[in-house]
Write a protein that holds these residues in place. Sequence first.
Motif, PDB file in Angstrom:
ATOM      1  N   VAL A  93      -2.947  11.652  -3.611  1.00 13.22           N
ATOM      2  CA  VAL A  93      -2.522  11.030  -4.859  1.00 13.22           C
ATOM      3  C   VAL A  93      -1.135  10.445  -4.636  1.00 13.22           C
ATOM      4  CG1 VAL A  93      -2.086  11.353  -7.316  1.00 13.22           C
ATOM      5  CG2 VAL A  93      -3.810  12.758  -6.170  1.00 13.22           C
ATOM      6  N   GLU A  94      -0.964   9.168  -4.948  1.00 16.01           N
ATOM      7  CA  GLU A  94       0.321   8.499  -4.769  1.00 16.01           C
ATOM      8  C   GLU A  94       1.216   8.763  -5.982  1.00 16.01           C
ATOM      9  OE1 GLU A  94       3.378   6.313  -3.078  1.00 16.01           O
ATOM     10  OE2 GLU A  94       1.519   7.052  -2.180  1.00 16.01           O
ATOM     11  N   LYS A  95       2.326   9.483  -5.742  1.00 12.36           N
ATOM     12  CA  LYS A  95       3.338   9.766  -6.765  1.00 12.36           C
ATOM     13  C   LYS A  95       2.705  10.289  -8.065  1.00 12.36           C
ATOM     14  CE  LYS A  95       6.692   6.532  -4.817  1.00 12.36           C
ATOM     15  NZ  LYS A  95       7.551   5.353  -5.013  1.00 12.36           N
ATOM     16  N   PRO A  96       2.100  11.469  -8.003  1.00 17.28           N
ATOM     17  CA  PRO A  96       1.436  12.012  -9.193  1.00 17.28           C
ATOM     18  C   PRO A  96       2.429  12.376 -10.285  1.00 17.28           C
ATOM     19  CG  PRO A  96       1.568  13.673  -7.475  1.00 17.28           C
ATOM     20  CD  PRO A  96       2.032  12.384  -6.848  1.00 17.28           C
ATOM     21  N   GLU A  97       1.973  12.282 -11.512  1.00 15.85           N
ATOM     22  CA  GLU A  97       2.802  12.699 -12.642  1.00 15.85           C
ATOM     23  C   GLU A  97       2.987  14.217 -12.596  1.00 15.85           C
ATOM     24  OE1 GLU A  97       4.251  10.672 -14.670  1.00 15.85           O
ATOM     25  OE2 GLU A  97       3.287   8.855 -13.898  1.00 15.85           O
TER      26      GLU A  97
ATOM     27  N   ASP B 165       9.891  20.816  -3.448  1.00 16.70           N
ATOM     28  CA  ASP B 165       9.989  21.395  -4.780  1.00 16.70           C
ATOM     29  C   ASP B 165       8.972  20.708  -5.688  1.00 16.70           C
ATOM     30  OD1 ASP B 165      10.720  22.005  -7.442  1.00 16.70           O
ATOM     31  OD2 ASP B 165      12.810  22.295  -6.870  1.00 16.70           O
ATOM     32  N   PRO B 166       8.126  21.466  -6.400  1.00 15.84           N
ATOM     33  CA  PRO B 166       7.147  20.827  -7.287  1.00 15.84           C
ATOM     34  C   PRO B 166       7.766  19.844  -8.273  1.00 15.84           C
ATOM     35  CG  PRO B 166       6.632  23.154  -7.039  1.00 15.84           C
ATOM     36  CD  PRO B 166       7.959  22.933  -6.355  1.00 15.84           C
ATOM     37  N   ALA B 167       9.018  20.065  -8.633  1.00 11.65           N
ATOM     38  CA  ALA B 167       9.674  19.150  -9.562  1.00 11.65           C
ATOM     39  C   ALA B 167       9.954  17.793  -8.930  1.00 11.65           C
ATOM     40  CB  ALA B 167      10.981  19.764 -10.070  1.00 11.65           C
ATOM     41  N   GLN B 168       9.889  17.715  -7.591  1.00 12.70           N
ATOM     42  CA  GLN B 168      10.166  16.463  -6.889  1.00 12.70           C
ATOM     43  C   GLN B 168       8.908  15.779  -6.368  1.00 12.70           C
ATOM     44  OE1 GLN B 168      13.350  15.360  -6.856  1.00 12.70           O
ATOM     45  NE2 GLN B 168      13.836  17.208  -8.031  1.00 12.70           N
ATOM     46  N   ILE B 169       7.740  16.385  -6.549  1.00 17.28           N
ATOM     47  CA  ILE B 169       6.534  15.859  -5.923  1.00 17.28           C
ATOM     48  C   ILE B 169       6.167  14.478  -6.461  1.00 17.28           C
ATOM     49  CG2 ILE B 169       4.903  16.894  -7.557  1.00 17.28           C
ATOM     50  CD1 ILE B 169       4.479  16.654  -3.701  1.00 17.28           C
ATOM     51  N   HIS B 170       6.623  14.143  -7.669  1.00 17.78           N
ATOM     52  CA  HIS B 170       6.302  12.829  -8.236  1.00 17.78           C
ATOM     53  C   HIS B 170       6.949  11.685  -7.458  1.00 17.78           C
ATOM     54  CE1 HIS B 170      10.235  13.677 -10.027  1.00 17.78           C
ATOM     55  NE2 HIS B 170      10.365  12.378 -10.170  1.00 17.78           N
ATOM     56  N   GLN B 171       7.867  12.008  -6.554  1.00 19.75           N
ATOM     57  CA  GLN B 171       8.517  10.975  -5.747  1.00 19.75           C
ATOM     58  C   GLN B 171       7.732  10.653  -4.471  1.00 19.75           C
ATOM     59  OE1 GLN B 171      12.511  12.303  -4.951  1.00 19.75           O
ATOM     60  NE2 GLN B 171      12.976  12.677  -7.100  1.00 19.75           N
ATOM     61  N   TYR B 172       6.655  11.372  -4.228  1.00 17.03           N
ATOM     62  CA  TYR B 172       5.941  11.269  -2.954  1.00 17.03           C
ATOM     63  C   TYR B 172       4.449  11.042  -3.177  1.00 17.03           C
ATOM     64  CZ  TYR B 172      10.076  13.692  -1.036  1.00 17.03           C
ATOM     65  OH  TYR B 172      11.345  14.060  -0.681  1.00 17.03           O
ATOM     66  N   GLY B 173       3.763  10.659  -2.102  1.00 13.80           N
ATOM     67  CA  GLY B 173       2.333  10.832  -2.054  1.00 13.80           C
ATOM     68  C   GLY B 173       2.054  12.305  -1.832  1.00 13.80           C
ATOM     69  N   CYS B 174       0.971  12.817  -2.398  1.00 12.18           N
ATOM     70  CA  CYS B 174       0.706  14.251  -2.394  1.00 12.18           C
ATOM     71  C   CYS B 174      -0.715  14.499  -1.899  1.00 12.18           C
ATOM     72  CB  CYS B 174       0.893  14.798  -3.814  1.00 12.18           C
ATOM     73  SG  CYS B 174       0.508  16.543  -4.011  1.00 12.18           S
ATOM     74  N   ALA B 175      -0.926  15.607  -1.167  1.00 13.47           N
ATOM     75  CA  ALA B 175      -2.218  15.889  -0.551  1.00 13.47           C
ATOM     76  C   ALA B 175      -2.849  17.164  -1.087  1.00 13.47           C
ATOM     77  CB  ALA B 175      -2.052  16.008   0.965  1.00 13.47           C
ATOM     78  N   ALA B 176      -4.157  17.105  -1.328  1.00 12.70           N
ATOM     79  CA  ALA B 176      -4.973  18.297  -1.518  1.00 12.70           C
ATOM     80  C   ALA B 176      -5.587  18.617  -0.164  1.00 12.70           C
ATOM     81  CB  ALA B 176      -6.058  18.056  -2.563  1.00 12.70           C
TER      82      ALA B 176
ATOM     83  N   THR C 223      -1.506   5.017   1.178  1.00  6.33           N
ATOM     84  CA  THR C 223      -2.120   6.271   0.735  1.00  6.33           C
ATOM     85  C   THR C 223      -3.545   6.048   0.240  1.00  6.33           C
ATOM     86  OG1 THR C 223       0.054   7.134   0.104  1.00  6.33           O
ATOM     87  CG2 THR C 223      -1.866   8.218  -0.846  1.00  6.33           C
ATOM     88  N   ASP C 224      -3.770   4.965  -0.521  1.00 10.56           N
ATOM     89  CA  ASP C 224      -5.110   4.681  -1.041  1.00 10.56           C
ATOM     90  C   ASP C 224      -6.107   4.446   0.097  1.00 10.56           C
ATOM     91  OD1 ASP C 224      -4.018   4.853  -3.562  1.00 10.56           O
ATOM     92  OD2 ASP C 224      -3.905   2.679  -3.885  1.00 10.56           O
ATOM     93  N   ALA C 225      -5.671   3.745   1.128  1.00 12.07           N
ATOM     94  CA  ALA C 225      -6.555   3.458   2.257  1.00 12.07           C
ATOM     95  C   ALA C 225      -6.869   4.722   3.054  1.00 12.07           C
ATOM     96  CB  ALA C 225      -5.930   2.396   3.158  1.00 12.07           C
TER      97      ALA C 225
ATOM     98  N   ARG D  81      -7.845  -4.323   4.309  1.00  9.16           N
ATOM     99  CA  ARG D  81      -8.215  -5.692   3.935  1.00  9.16           C
ATOM    100  C   ARG D  81      -8.947  -5.728   2.595  1.00  9.16           C
ATOM    101  NH1 ARG D  81      -9.580  -5.764   9.602  1.00  9.16           N
ATOM    102  NH2 ARG D  81      -7.994  -6.925  10.772  1.00  9.16           N
ATOM    103  N   GLU D  82      -9.606  -4.622   2.255  1.00 10.17           N
ATOM    104  CA  GLU D  82     -10.381  -4.569   1.019  1.00 10.17           C
ATOM    105  C   GLU D  82      -9.674  -3.794  -0.091  1.00 10.17           C
ATOM    106  OE1 GLU D  82     -13.150  -6.277   0.783  1.00 10.17           O
ATOM    107  OE2 GLU D  82     -12.994  -6.901   2.895  1.00 10.17           O
ATOM    108  N   THR D  83      -8.500  -3.242   0.197  1.00 13.21           N
ATOM    109  CA  THR D  83      -7.815  -2.407  -0.781  1.00 13.21           C
ATOM    110  C   THR D  83      -7.068  -3.264  -1.796  1.00 13.21           C
ATOM    111  OG1 THR D  83      -7.565  -0.585   0.797  1.00 13.21           O
ATOM    112  CG2 THR D  83      -6.063  -0.595  -1.090  1.00 13.21           C
ATOM    113  N   GLU D  84      -7.349  -3.034  -3.053  1.00 14.57           N
ATOM    114  CA  GLU D  84      -6.652  -3.748  -4.124  1.00 14.57           C
ATOM    115  C   GLU D  84      -5.272  -3.149  -4.342  1.00 14.57           C
ATOM    116  OE1 GLU D  84      -7.711  -6.422  -5.761  1.00 14.57           O
ATOM    117  OE2 GLU D  84      -9.528  -6.468  -4.539  1.00 14.57           O
ATOM    118  N   PRO D  85      -4.333  -3.951  -4.857  1.00 17.00           N
ATOM    119  CA  PRO D  85      -3.017  -3.396  -5.177  1.00 17.00           C
ATOM    120  C   PRO D  85      -3.138  -2.195  -6.112  1.00 17.00           C
ATOM    121  CG  PRO D  85      -2.974  -5.787  -5.299  1.00 17.00           C
ATOM    122  CD  PRO D  85      -4.410  -5.399  -5.116  1.00 17.00           C
ATOM    123  N   GLY D  86      -2.343  -1.175  -5.835  1.00 14.64           N
ATOM    124  CA  GLY D  86      -2.373   0.045  -6.627  1.00 14.64           C
ATOM    125  C   GLY D  86      -1.069   0.244  -7.379  1.00 14.64           C
ATOM    126  N   ARG D  87      -0.531   1.446  -7.300  1.00 16.01           N
ATOM    127  CA  ARG D  87       0.683   1.777  -8.020  1.00 16.01           C
ATOM    128  C   ARG D  87       1.807   0.817  -7.639  1.00 16.01           C
ATOM    129  NH1 ARG D  87       2.029   6.663 -10.582  1.00 16.01           N
ATOM    130  NH2 ARG D  87       4.264   6.886 -10.987  1.00 16.01           N
ATOM    131  N   GLY D  88       2.509   0.295  -8.653  1.00 15.13           N
ATOM    132  CA  GLY D  88       3.599  -0.635  -8.405  1.00 15.13           C
ATOM    133  C   GLY D  88       3.143  -2.025  -8.040  1.00 15.13           C
TER     134      GLY D  88
END
Length: 304
Positions: free
Chosen positions: A194-198, A167-178, A236-238, A223-230
């Motif tokens: 996108v990790e947990k998009p608004e 449900d699009p209303a729940q997508i903010h709880q997940y990582g999301c793919a284009a 997801t970023d990697a 190894r090179e990924t900086e901390p992201g959301r939270g």
Amino acid sequence: MTQSHPRISKAVIPAAGLGTRFLPATKATPKEMLPVVDKPAIQYVVEEAVSAGLSDVLMITGRNKRPLEDHFDRNYELEEALSRKGDAGRLARVQESSDLATMHYVRQGDPRGLGHAVLCAAPHVGDQPFAVLLGDDLIDPRDPLLARMVEVQQREGGSVIALMEVDPAQIHQYGCAAVKPTGDSDVVQVTDLVEKPEAGEAPSNLAIIGRYVLDPAIFGILRETEPGRGGEIQLTDAIQKLADAHLAGGSPVGPVHGVVFKGRRYDTGDRGDYLRAIVRLACEREDLGPEFRAWLRRFVTEEM
């Protein structure tokens, strides 16, 4: 001619989380050991890996997770007691967990997110593609998602993630793919993550669920990924960086594909879904189902 890619034989299961949504039950018991009917949730996950041909399983654990190791080990005293009683049925069920797979364990000493947990697997995995299965997600064995993902990776190379329409209303709880389509109706190529998009900013309603088949190049990126959301290192970023490298061209890293799953999935990290999983699986059991379904019908019609 179809390109041949290295065979996948190893599965990684991150299981270092604290299970705060199930407190106080998880104060002293790992959330992965909570029973789904009469089997702990984590055993369903290991069984799924084995059914997909991945019999070498590394579990990423943390403090207070020793019961996970004990569950997949032999319990000679219990087995002897059951043997003396002639209880062959229960003895077989006890031995089943210790005979499932070749189990390995490593501790995630500093809980810095899922990406960091996966990075802990690098020495064990080496330079081969591998699967990651999150312990909160149970996939019904009649809907072989992981086997399909392995098949796609062996054919296409690169990495494969599991996607599911929500449900699009729940997508903010997940990582999301284009994504963009491929020649297979259930397979897409991932172009963005996108990790947990608004709300309103999600590129689709395709959510990432807890199954991945990853190229070992992910380790160098993590190894090179900086901390992201939270403030955590996000897997997801990697994976996004893997996709970017392929789309930019000139990189030996393969594409990132997604398998769109339409089967039965139970999120045992959510209390409501955990209860629904128990009810559904109990209803479908030959030994429990008929009597339990009859009681459930009476309960719903007479007491609700």
